[in-house]
Design a protein around this motif. Structure first.
Motif, PDB file in Angstrom:
ATOM      1  N   VAL A  44       0.862  -1.180   0.000  1.00 11.80           N
ATOM      2  CA  VAL A  44       0.000   0.000   0.000  1.00 11.80           C
ATOM      3  C   VAL A  44       0.896   1.227   0.000  1.00 11.80           C
ATOM      4  N   CYS A  45       0.821   2.017  -1.057  1.00 12.02           N
ATOM      5  CA  CYS A  45       1.630   3.235  -1.129  1.00 12.02           C
ATOM      6  C   CYS A  45       1.230   4.159   0.012  1.00 12.02           C
ATOM      7  N   ASN A  46       2.222   4.614   0.724  1.00 11.70           N
ATOM      8  CA  ASN A  46       1.967   5.481   1.863  1.00 11.70           C
ATOM      9  C   ASN A  46       2.815   6.746   1.781  1.00 11.70           C
ATOM     10  N   LYS A  47       3.166   7.139   0.570  1.00 13.70           N
ATOM     11  CA  LYS A  47       3.995   8.334   0.411  1.00 13.70           C
ATOM     12  C   LYS A  47       3.256   9.547   0.939  1.00 13.70           C
ATOM     13  N   GLN A  48       3.944  10.294   1.760  1.00 10.62           N
ATOM     14  CA  GLN A  48       3.371  11.504   2.345  1.00 10.62           C
ATOM     15  C   GLN A  48       3.698  12.687   1.442  1.00 10.62           C
ATOM     16  N   PRO A  49       2.764  13.613   1.297  1.00  9.78           N
ATOM     17  CA  PRO A  49       3.014  14.768   0.439  1.00  9.78           C
ATOM     18  C   PRO A  49       4.056  15.700   1.035  1.00  9.78           C
ATOM     19  N   ALA A  50       4.773  16.349   0.160  1.00  8.33           N
ATOM     20  CA  ALA A  50       5.723  17.372   0.601  1.00  8.33           C
ATOM     21  C   ALA A  50       4.934  18.560   1.136  1.00  8.33           C
ATOM     22  N   GLY A  51       5.554  19.332   1.993  1.00 13.00           N
ATOM     23  CA  GLY A  51       4.877  20.463   2.618  1.00 13.00           C
ATOM     24  C   GLY A  51       4.311  21.457   1.628  1.00 13.00           C
ATOM     25  N   ASP A  52       4.990  21.669   0.485  1.00 16.73           N
ATOM     26  CA  ASP A  52       4.520  22.636  -0.501  1.00 16.73           C
ATOM     27  C   ASP A  52       3.587  22.023  -1.548  1.00 16.73           C
ATOM     28  N   ASN A  53       3.380  20.698  -1.505  1.00 21.19           N
ATOM     29  CA  ASN A  53       2.518  20.020  -2.463  1.00 21.19           C
ATOM     30  C   ASN A  53       1.565  19.093  -1.714  1.00 21.19           C
ATOM     31  N   PRO A  54       0.461  19.610  -1.193  1.00 21.26           N
ATOM     32  CA  PRO A  54      -0.420  18.799  -0.366  1.00 21.26           C
ATOM     33  C   PRO A  54      -1.214  17.737  -1.125  1.00 21.26           C
ATOM     34  N   GLY A  55      -1.371  17.839  -2.420  1.00 20.49           N
ATOM     35  CA  GLY A  55      -2.159  16.871  -3.174  1.00 20.49           C
ATOM     36  C   GLY A  55      -1.286  15.921  -3.961  1.00 20.49           C
ATOM     37  N   GLY A  56      -1.902  14.892  -4.535  1.00 17.90           N
ATOM     38  CA  GLY A  56      -1.191  14.012  -5.440  1.00 17.90           C
ATOM     39  C   GLY A  56      -0.471  12.849  -4.822  1.00 17.90           C
ATOM     40  N   CYS A  57      -0.484  12.709  -3.515  1.00 21.69           N
ATOM     41  CA  CYS A  57       0.195  11.584  -2.874  1.00 21.69           C
ATOM     42  C   CYS A  57      -0.824  10.683  -2.204  1.00 21.69           C
ATOM     43  N   CYS A  58      -0.526   9.401  -2.184  1.00 25.02           N
ATOM     44  CA  CYS A  58      -1.439   8.418  -1.610  1.00 25.02           C
ATOM     45  C   CYS A  58      -1.677   8.661  -0.121  1.00 25.02           C
ATOM     46  N   GLY A  59      -0.649   9.159   0.571  1.00 26.19           N
ATOM     47  CA  GLY A  59      -0.796   9.426   1.997  1.00 26.19           C
ATOM     48  C   GLY A  59      -1.888  10.431   2.297  1.00 26.19           C
ATOM     49  N   SER A  60      -2.122  11.343   1.369  1.00 29.31           N
ATOM     50  CA  SER A  60      -3.174  12.350   1.562  1.00 29.31           C
ATOM     51  C   SER A  60      -4.521  11.878   1.023  1.00 29.31           C
ATOM     52  N   LYS A  61      -4.550  10.670   0.458  1.00 25.29           N
ATOM     53  CA  LYS A  61      -5.788  10.144  -0.123  1.00 25.29           C
ATOM     54  C   LYS A  61      -6.287   8.903   0.618  1.00 25.29           C
ATOM     55  N   GLY A  62      -5.929   8.795   1.897  1.00 29.11           N
ATOM     56  CA  GLY A  62      -6.483   7.733   2.734  1.00 29.11           C
ATOM     57  C   GLY A  62      -5.703   6.439   2.750  1.00 29.11           C
ATOM     58  N   ALA A  63      -4.424   6.471   2.431  1.00 29.80           N
ATOM     59  CA  ALA A  63      -3.631   5.239   2.371  1.00 29.80           C
ATOM     60  C   ALA A  63      -3.543   4.522   3.719  1.00 29.80           C
ATOM     61  N   ASN A  64      -3.443   5.271   4.811  1.00 33.48           N
ATOM     62  CA  ASN A  64      -3.367   4.617   6.123  1.00 33.48           C
ATOM     63  C   ASN A  64      -4.649   3.864   6.452  1.00 33.48           C
ATOM     64  N   GLU A  65      -5.785   4.438   6.127  1.00 36.08           N
ATOM     65  CA  GLU A  65      -7.059   3.775   6.362  1.00 36.08           C
ATOM     66  C   GLU A  65      -7.194   2.537   5.480  1.00 36.08           C
ATOM     67  N   HIS A 123       2.224   5.975  -9.518  1.00 35.86           N
ATOM     68  CA  HIS A 123       0.922   6.237 -10.129  1.00 35.86           C
ATOM     69  C   HIS A 123       0.155   7.221  -9.255  1.00 35.86           C
ATOM     70  N   CYS A 124       0.811   8.316  -8.931  1.00 38.04           N
ATOM     71  CA  CYS A 124       0.266   9.293  -7.982  1.00 38.04           C
ATOM     72  C   CYS A 124      -1.096   9.830  -8.399  1.00 38.04           C
ATOM     73  N   GLN A 125      -1.329   9.976  -9.684  1.00 37.13           N
ATOM     74  CA  GLN A 125      -2.602  10.509 -10.169  1.00 37.13           C
ATOM     75  C   GLN A 125      -3.754   9.566  -9.863  1.00 37.13           C
ATOM     76  N   ALA A 126      -3.468   8.306  -9.568  1.00 34.27           N
ATOM     77  CA  ALA A 126      -4.509   7.315  -9.289  1.00 34.27           C
ATOM     78  C   ALA A 126      -4.542   6.931  -7.815  1.00 34.27           C
TER      79      ALA A 126
END
Length: 125
Positions: free
Chosen positions: A10-31, A59-62
């Motif tokens: 399960v991709c759990n990449k966290q977004p960089a501070g200046d780029n809050p979108g586009g990462c799996c960590g910000s799209k519910g990966a932990n859940e 595949h950050c866009q997905a």
């Protein structure tokens, strides 16, 4: 890990501070990770399936993205792990990418892919 039939990353990449979108960590990966663990435990599949958190699966866009892989750990056992994984990825495509996952998709994915042996088409990328 030798006895597992499937590995789930399960991709759990966290977004960089200046780029809050586009990462799996910000799209519910932990859940999603916790949902996979719960579904697999509820179906008594823990001896067959290993769930791990991973870095970016490219595949950050997905996002949120999950890779399901069927390892054959006997192949190339004499090679270093990183090289062995690169060879397997390139020449042994026993892997499936799922994207745009929500926690509600995980029971269907576990049932279809791990119980029935058929990839869940509606979530594949």
């Amino acid at each position: 890990m030798n006895s597992h039939r499937y590995c789930v990353f399960v991709c759990n990449k966290q977004p960089a501070g200046d780029n809050p979108g586009g990462c799996c960590g910000s799209k519910g990966a932990n859940e999603i990770y916790r949902s996979f663990q719960a579904q697999i435990a509820a179906r008594n599949l823990t001896d067959r399936i290993e769930v791990r958190q991973s870095g970016c699966l490219s595949h950050c866009q997905a996002g949120a993205v999950v890779l399901v892989y069927q390892p054959n750990w006997g192949d190339f056992a004499w090679l270093p792990t990183k090289l062995r994984l690169k060879i397997r990825r390139r020449f042994f495509p026993q892997r499936h990418l799922y994207g745009r996952l929500q926690c509600a998709d995980i029971p269907d994915l576990v049932d279809s892919h791990f119980v029935k042996g058929k990839p869940l088409k509606r979530c594949q990328i």
